[in-house]
Design an enzyme around this catalytic site. Structure first.
Site, PDB file in Angstrom:
ATOM      1  N   HIS A 213      82.793  70.675  32.469  1.00 30.60           N
ATOM      2  CA  HIS A 213      82.178  69.701  33.367  1.00 30.60           C
ATOM      3  C   HIS A 213      80.984  69.016  32.705  1.00 30.60           C
ATOM      4  CE1 HIS A 213      80.088  68.907  37.513  1.00 30.60           C
ATOM      5  NE2 HIS A 213      80.455  67.789  36.918  1.00 30.60           N
TER       6      HIS A 213
ATOM      7  N   HIS B  56      79.546  64.540  31.613  1.00 24.30           N
ATOM      8  CA  HIS B  56      78.178  64.015  31.737  1.00 24.30           C
ATOM      9  C   HIS B  56      77.500  63.829  30.383  1.00 24.30           C
ATOM     10  CE1 HIS B  56      77.488  64.541  36.159  1.00 24.30           C
ATOM     11  NE2 HIS B  56      78.523  65.359  36.020  1.00 24.30           N
TER      12      HIS B  56
ATOM     13  N   HIS C 224      86.490  63.837  34.886  1.00 24.25           N
ATOM     14  CA  HIS C 224      85.362  64.269  35.712  1.00 24.25           C
ATOM     15  C   HIS C 224      85.804  64.581  37.142  1.00 24.25           C
ATOM     16  CE1 HIS C 224      81.810  63.662  38.356  1.00 24.25           C
ATOM     17  NE2 HIS C 224      81.276  64.467  37.449  1.00 24.25           N
TER      18      HIS C 224
ATOM     19  N   ASN D 157      85.101  68.200  39.128  1.00 22.62           N
ATOM     20  CA  ASN D 157      83.914  68.114  39.974  1.00 22.62           C
ATOM     21  C   ASN D 157      84.200  68.223  41.461  1.00 22.62           C
ATOM     22  OD1 ASN D 157      80.860  67.347  40.142  1.00 22.62           O
ATOM     23  ND2 ASN D 157      81.873  65.993  41.596  1.00 22.62           N
TER      24      ASN D 157
ATOM     25  N   ILE E  94      78.030  61.853  40.197  1.00 25.48           N
ATOM     26  CA  ILE E  94      77.443  63.057  40.781  1.00 25.48           C
ATOM     27  C   ILE E  94      77.856  64.263  39.955  1.00 25.48           C
ATOM     28  CG2 ILE E  94      79.337  63.623  42.331  1.00 25.48           C
ATOM     29  CD1 ILE E  94      77.117  64.182  44.473  1.00 25.48           C
TER      30      ILE E  94
END
Length: 917
Positions: A569, A574, A761, A765, A917
């Site tokens: 993740h 990110h 993602h 997530n 997010i």
């Protein structure tokens, strides 16, 4: 004087052009409809500056100069044409000490100065033509929350095409400009500038802000002559000079290491810098320029309100659903409130029904004034009021998998199924040879050969076939966290109330297409006082063996949960994306077609990453306090980056091939044949990947008819070079980096980036609460060693007497006192992190204005959009197919994480186009 539209060679959208004519009439200009969507960005404002009477004087001194300039231009250039401007501004809710001065400026019509920029050079001098300036006056707007400013220009007959517009904001605070519209006739004729950006106050920075027309995209070599220098200058502005502390109104993009995760000035809070060394390699993050700490000149001071370039900030809608306030409140209000309701801060849950009470009864929150209102605002799903006038409780929503089947987490088949259709379907890999051997130094860690023998595996596959046949037929798979975790075992065990092993878990592919867990190996490395300890656990038919198997599964789930959060993740989406965002803004002009392609996929990413550095991955953050690696989490993440991450393997097909989960097959759909046919993540992911690649292919070939144009695109090549040399500097010399010299290489690179920010993602997530909300399914930490590691221990005796109680004590505690925030707070945070905000933008949902104005690109996007809608139906059909047992069956949650669209909230589906997010 003739005002004329001239088609661009690369675009069918016409341009406003002013040129000489014997006729004084002007043609009517067709309306270019704006398809922009207001990005309602909001950021914590800078502190108010002192008001100075000189600033008032400065505001009233400039309009005459502007008017004189217009008169002079009119006198020297001959006939002029009137051009009207409309500036649509989003109203700020911020009230400052300078509001009165700004209102006066608006009243006098001297707050917003506009200057038109010609796309052509002066034919006589070869220089840029002088800009045409005018003030825009504040008017009422029909749209709620917006203010309209209107201005009027006198444009000389030979000014040429308008290519850009300069804006000076004479307010004392920034302003958000939605768009600027230029008209030569009535409101049915317009040229749009799609801005969607914050413009700084001239009192913060005297440089005017430039907006290029988005009616047309230009490769560097195609840039109109009058815009070439301005294009270069704007990129130089965005790059900055690499010095000084960044201010909140700036739009400067630069690189730095992760040197702000600890606080060396406070005992026990120092953390090593990750990135910039061979020992701890890491991608780079956006530079803030904060001063270094006194005790460690390599570490940066931590301050609130971490800088991100101004246009990267959350919108107001996004701020309401997730912000620094949300995370800060979890630490400063939620944790103490939960602690007040629990007597023993370190105890685990005494019975499984005590866990159930979190969903049925909840925990009472603090009665301190305002606490209930705060939680209702940031976690409306979870905070309930029992009755009017009664106290609030934190009562958790039952996660989807537990709602469907309360005991699913306990069973082997669900444990295995989630490796293919759970929260981390990116770690399972094919076993190609046995026995396993560690690559770690045996002098330090002990014997390299695994205790997982062929005899053990063959006994567990129950005579279906021999191990040799299973290997040949590709029937054995493994989760292998042995070498990654083993060097951290002793360090983690020194932390309070937690433990760690190196682990390997082997699965067998059954004839039904499902996986069966075969064996788990747990290893503790040797130490100066103890030899290496390793043991294999299997499903057993006696009581002791069965409970040991359940304990071993709990440890593996904790290992997988930590690896998922840190690597699958955080690191792979990110963290690795942040350099792409920085390089894009530093090296690709907003006029560049590749900028327009990628920019929507980077929305909010820098902001959410900055918040993560403050509250999630920093010292004392959720990751450190709640996952097995503890304070060594980022060191472990750095090691994983060094060992595992490579750009050419981040696209879905390449990742599947690397793990042995697919083989190339030109006759198969998507050109791949899956090793496990019913692999929900791969099956649905390949639908998304293929659609992305087709859209990117159409886009790239539209703007680069020849491969030579790719090779000669200076901005594109510098962008790619900077991603390697600065953004991923610790891996810049790796041989696997692609060279962007062909259609195929560029399409693959762009598709990979878009996949990572969207499909990848989404898959890791938005199922976090569904799969981890009931923490026995995925405990984030294990607190007890395996009972059989020391047969003489008191813990082993307790295990024999009451094995269920031992398993519960192994799980995360309710709340820790040190403070290691665990079960309840993690559940709360996972609920927030699984949430779609109301302004979410989904993959393939809406076109960017620049795309919509190009007929060929617009048609390609419409095909992409249609395919996303089609994929929704395909996934729904698969989830109802009883032959697909990994996604359809009694009590099984359908696999929806890669369904493209979703409503707001915690839905367990939806593929946003960016990491929001």
């Amino acid at each position: 004087m003739l005002t004329q539209f001239v088609p661009s060679p690369n675009n069918k959208t016409p341009s406003i052009v002013f040129q000489s004519s014997s006729s004084s009439s002007s043609r009517s200009l067709p309306l270019i409809k704006s398809l922009s969507v207001l990005q309602k960005s909001k950021r914590i404002r800078c502190a108010s500056e002192a008001v100075d009477t000189k600033q008032v004087a400065a505001m009233s001194a400039t309009p005459e100069a502007v008017e004189e300039q217009q008169v002079a231009l009119s006198a020297t250039k001959g006939d002029t044409t009137t051009v009207k401007a409309e500036v649509n501004v989003k109203m700020s809710t911020n009230i400052s000490l300078t509001r009165g001065l700004d209102d006066i400026g608006d009243l006098l019509g001297r707050s917003v100065l506009l200057e038109l920029v010609s796309a052509e050079l002066d034919q006589e001098t070869g220089d840029e033509k002088e800009t045409i300036g005018a003030y825009a006056h504040k008017k009422k707007s029909q749209n709620k929350g917006e203010v309209k400013y209107e201005g009027e220009f006198s444009v000389p007959k030979d000014f040429g095409e308008i290519g850009a517009i300069l804006v000076e904001n004479a307010h004392h605070k920034e302003m958000y400009i939605k768009d600027i519209i230029l008209m030569t006739g009535d409101e049915t004729t317009a040229l749009y500038f799609d801005c969607r950006s914050w413009v700084h106050s001239k009192f913060d920075n005297p440089e005017k802000r430039i907006f290029f027309t988005t009616k047309q995209m230009y490769l560097p070599s195609e840039t109109p002559s009058g815009l070439q220098k301005r294009r270069t200058k704007e990129l130089e502005t965005l790059r900055g000079d690499g010095t000084g502390e960044r201010k909140c109104f700036e739009r400067i993009y630069d690189y730095d290491t992760y040197n702000d995760l600890g606080d060396p000035n406070v005992e026990g809070r120092a953390r090593p810098v990750v990135g910039g060394s061979k020992q701890l390699p890491y991608p780079r993050r956006c530079r803030t320029g904060r001063p270094k700490t006194k005790k460690d000149p390599l570490s940066e001071e931590r301050k609130s309100n971490v800088y991100v370039p101004r246009d990267e900030a959350f919108s107001e809608v996004k701020q309401k659903t997730f912000s620094a306030k949300t995370l800060r409140s979890a630490f400063h209000a939620l944790v103490p409130s939960i602690r007040l309701s629990i007597t023993d801060k370190k105890i685990g849950f005494s019975k499984f029904n005590a866990i159930d009470k979190l969903f049925m009864e909840g925990l009472p929150l603090s009665t301190e004034e305002g606490v209930g209102d705060l939680f209702h605002a940031i976690m409306p799903r979870l905070v309930k009021t029992i009755a009017q006038g009664a106290e609030d409780v934190l009562r958790f929503e039952t996660p989807a998998m537990i709602h469907r089947d309360k005991f699913s987490w306990f069973r082997d088949e669900e444990f295995a199924r989630q490796t293919l259709a759970g929260l981390n379907p990116l770690s399972i890999q094919l076993v190609t040879e046995l026995p396993f051997f560690s690559e770690l130094d045996p002098e330090i860690y002990g014997p390299a050969e695994s205790a997982l023998t062929e005899q053990i595996i063959e006994r567990q596959i129950k005579g279906d076939m021999t191990v040799k046949e299973a290997l040949e037929q590709k029937k054995l798979f493994v989760l292998d966290y042995h070498d990654l975790l083993l060097p951290f075992v002793h360090k983690v065990r020194e932390l309070e109330d937690t433990t760690l092993y190196g682990s390997r878990t082997v699965f067998f592919l059954t004839p039904e297409g499902t996986l069966r867990p075969v064996a788990i190996e747990l290893t503790r490395p040797k130490s100066p006082t103890k030899p290496q300890w390793k043991r294999v656990f299997t499903h057993s038919w006696d009581s002791t063996g069965t409970w040991l198997w359940r304990h071993a599964k709990a440890h593996v789930c904790a290992h997988d949960a930590g690896f998922h959060q840190l690597y699958s993740h955080w690191l792979r989406t990110h963290c690795s994306t942040e350099p792409y965002v920085i390089a894009l803004n530093r090296q690709l002009s907003v006029m560049h077609p590749i900028y327009q392609l990628l920019h929507p996929h980077f929305r909010y990413t820098l902001e959410i990453n900055a918040l993560a550095r403050e509250y999630l991955i920093s010292h004392g953050g959720i990751i450190e306090t709640s996952f097995s690696p503890g304070k060594y989490a980022m060191e472990l993440c750095s090691v994983a980056y060094g060992k595992l991450w490579r750009f050419d393997m981040e696209g879905l097909p390449a990742d599947l091939l690397r793990r042995g989960m697919a083989v190339e097959d030109p006759s198969a759909e998507h050109g791949l044949r899956l090793t496990i046919e019913d692999y929900p993540y791969a099956n649905d992911g390949l639908l998304i990947w293929s659609s992305i690649k087709k859209w990117v292919s159409d886009y790239v070939t539209r703007f680069y008819p020849t491969e030579a144009q790719i090779q000669q695109d200076s901005e594109l090549q510098q962008w790619w070079t900077e991603i390697r040399s600065l953004g991923h500097a610790d891996k810049q010399h790796e041989p696997w980096w692609p060279t962007l010299n062909s259609h195929s290489s560029l399409i693959e690179a762009l598709s990979t980036i878009i996949w990572v920010t969207s499909g990848h993602h989404a898959a890791v997530n938005f199922g976090q609460y569904h799969f981890s909300g009931y923490f026995p399914n995925r405990p984030t930490v294990t607190r007890l060693n395996m009972p059989v590691e020391d047969l003489q221990s008191e813990e082993y005796e307790k295990f024999l007497q009451k094995p269920e109680a031992t398993l519960l004590r192994c799980f995360p505690s309710q709340v820790q006192a040190n403070p290691r925030v665990q079960a309840t707070v993690v559940m709360s945070i996972l609920d927030v992190l699984s949430n779609h905000s109301p302004d979410e933008e989904y993959l393939g949902e809406t076109a960017e204005p620049a795309w919509a104005r190009d007929e060929e690109i617009n048609a390609a996007f419409e095909r992409f959009h249609g395919r996303m809608k089609e994929i929704e139906g395909i996934i729904d059909g698969r989830n109802k197919d009883p032959e697909l047992k990994n996604r359809c069956g009694a009590g099984i949650c359908p696999y929806e994480l890669l369904k493209p669209f979703s409503e707001p909230g915690v839905t367990g589906k939806g593929v946003p186009k960016s990491i929001t997010i």
